[in-house]
Design a protein around this motif. Structure first.
Motif, PDB file in Angstrom:
ATOM      1  N   LEU A   1       0.831  -1.204   0.000  1.00 36.01           N
ATOM      2  CA  LEU A   1       0.000   0.000   0.000  1.00 36.01           C
ATOM      3  C   LEU A   1       0.870   1.259   0.000  1.00 36.01           C
ATOM      4  N   ARG A   2       1.939   1.238   0.764  1.00 36.50           N
ATOM      5  CA  ARG A   2       2.850   2.382   0.809  1.00 36.50           C
ATOM      6  C   ARG A   2       3.505   2.596  -0.568  1.00 36.50           C
ATOM      7  N   LEU A   3       3.913   1.518  -1.217  1.00 32.60           N
ATOM      8  CA  LEU A   3       4.519   1.597  -2.547  1.00 32.60           C
ATOM      9  C   LEU A   3       3.540   2.202  -3.557  1.00 32.60           C
ATOM     10  N   VAL A   4       2.291   1.751  -3.527  1.00 38.97           N
ATOM     11  CA  VAL A   4       1.274   2.274  -4.439  1.00 38.97           C
ATOM     12  C   VAL A   4       0.982   3.740  -4.127  1.00 38.97           C
ATOM     13  N   ALA A   5       0.930   4.097  -2.861  1.00 39.86           N
ATOM     14  CA  ALA A   5       0.701   5.496  -2.469  1.00 39.86           C
ATOM     15  C   ALA A   5       1.831   6.385  -2.972  1.00 39.86           C
ATOM     16  N   GLU A   6       3.063   5.904  -2.906  1.00 45.54           N
ATOM     17  CA  GLU A   6       4.194   6.678  -3.413  1.00 45.54           C
ATOM     18  C   GLU A   6       4.078   6.891  -4.919  1.00 45.54           C
ATOM     19  N   GLN A   7       3.554   5.896  -5.631  1.00 48.21           N
ATOM     20  CA  GLN A   7       3.324   6.048  -7.075  1.00 48.21           C
ATOM     21  C   GLN A   7       2.233   7.087  -7.329  1.00 48.21           C
ATOM     22  N   TRP A   8       1.173   7.068  -6.514  1.00 46.89           N
ATOM     23  CA  TRP A   8       0.094   8.063  -6.642  1.00 46.89           C
ATOM     24  C   TRP A   8       0.662   9.473  -6.449  1.00 46.89           C
ATOM     25  N   VAL A   9       1.530   9.647  -5.450  1.00 49.49           N
ATOM     26  CA  VAL A   9       2.152  10.948  -5.182  1.00 49.49           C
ATOM     27  C   VAL A   9       2.934  11.421  -6.403  1.00 49.49           C
ATOM     28  N   ARG A  10       3.698  10.517  -7.005  1.00 49.66           N
ATOM     29  CA  ARG A  10       4.468  10.885  -8.208  1.00 49.66           C
ATOM     30  C   ARG A  10       3.533  11.255  -9.363  1.00 49.66           C
ATOM     31  N   ASP A  11       2.496  10.448  -9.570  1.00 48.97           N
ATOM     32  CA  ASP A  11       1.571  10.700 -10.680  1.00 48.97           C
ATOM     33  C   ASP A  11       0.788  11.999 -10.507  1.00 48.97           C
ATOM     34  N   GLN A  12       0.464  12.359  -9.290  1.00 45.89           N
ATOM     35  CA  GLN A  12      -0.333  13.550  -9.034  1.00 45.89           C
ATOM     36  C   GLN A  12       0.525  14.790  -8.796  1.00 45.89           C
ATOM     37  N   ALA A  13       1.835  14.595  -8.688  1.00 45.95           N
ATOM     38  CA  ALA A  13       2.774  15.697  -8.454  1.00 45.95           C
ATOM     39  C   ALA A  13       2.390  16.507  -7.216  1.00 45.95           C
ATOM     40  N   VAL A  14       2.127  15.797  -6.125  1.00 46.52           N
ATOM     41  CA  VAL A  14       1.834  16.441  -4.843  1.00 46.52           C
ATOM     42  C   VAL A  14       2.972  16.128  -3.878  1.00 46.52           C
ATOM     43  N   SER A  15       3.035  16.880  -2.798  1.00 42.03           N
ATOM     44  CA  SER A  15       4.115  16.707  -1.833  1.00 42.03           C
ATOM     45  C   SER A  15       3.567  16.638  -0.417  1.00 42.03           C
ATOM     46  N   PRO A  16       3.061  15.471  -0.020  1.00 41.54           N
ATOM     47  CA  PRO A  16       2.584  15.359   1.361  1.00 41.54           C
ATOM     48  C   PRO A  16       3.766  15.359   2.322  1.00 41.54           C
ATOM     49  N   ARG A  17       3.501  15.793   3.563  1.00 43.22           N
ATOM     50  CA  ARG A  17       4.550  15.754   4.589  1.00 43.22           C
ATOM     51  C   ARG A  17       4.930  14.311   4.881  1.00 43.22           C
ATOM     52  N   ASP A  18       3.939  13.425   4.845  1.00 38.92           N
ATOM     53  CA  ASP A  18       4.162  12.018   5.174  1.00 38.92           C
ATOM     54  C   ASP A  18       3.071  11.189   4.516  1.00 38.92           C
TER      55      ASP A  18
END
Length: 131
Positions: free
Chosen positions: A89-106
């Protein structure tokens, strides 16, 4: 992280388990939004897997796994989310962050367990930060 919610289409066939899962995800999303989270995406998929719900809790991205059961005969929802599942789930979430070009704190992985008994109201339990 200011991206608005974009609802994706479910591709699961209309089976009993598919309908039960969709019901649980809808109930879980409502539960979390009522507690102040912002729903960003549902059933997001990539080559590495799928995340049921992606939400924002302050400046933290929450990858939420929803497990819906009518009984615990096949185990509890908590037993279904092991260390390997959390890592995926963490790996997929990191891919979502890259695809959406967002920068969450965590990034945090949560579980919402939904018990839908044959009689009576459903029970929703949110466990923040599993694994």
């Amino acid at each position: 992280m200011t991206r608005a919610h974009t609802d994706t289409h479910r591709t699961a066939p209309p089976t009993h388990n598919g309908a039960l899962g969709a019901y649980g995800e809808t109930l879980a999303a409502r539960h979390l939004v009522e507690r102040g989270m912002v729903l960003l995406d549902r059933n997001w998929r990539c080559r590495d897997g799928e995340i049921d719900l992606l939400l924002r809790d302050g400046d933290v991205l929450v990858a939420c796994e929803v497990k819906t059961r009518t009984t615990f005969a096949c185990g509890t929802p908590h037993e279904a989310v092991d260390v390997a599942k959390v890592a995926k789930l963490r790996l997929v979430a990191e891919q979502w962050v890259r695809d959406q070009a967002v920068s969450p704190r965590d990034i945090r992985v949560d579980l919402v367990a939904v018990l839908r008994p044959l009689r009576g109201a459903s029970v929703v339990e949110h466990v923040a930060g599993v694994g």
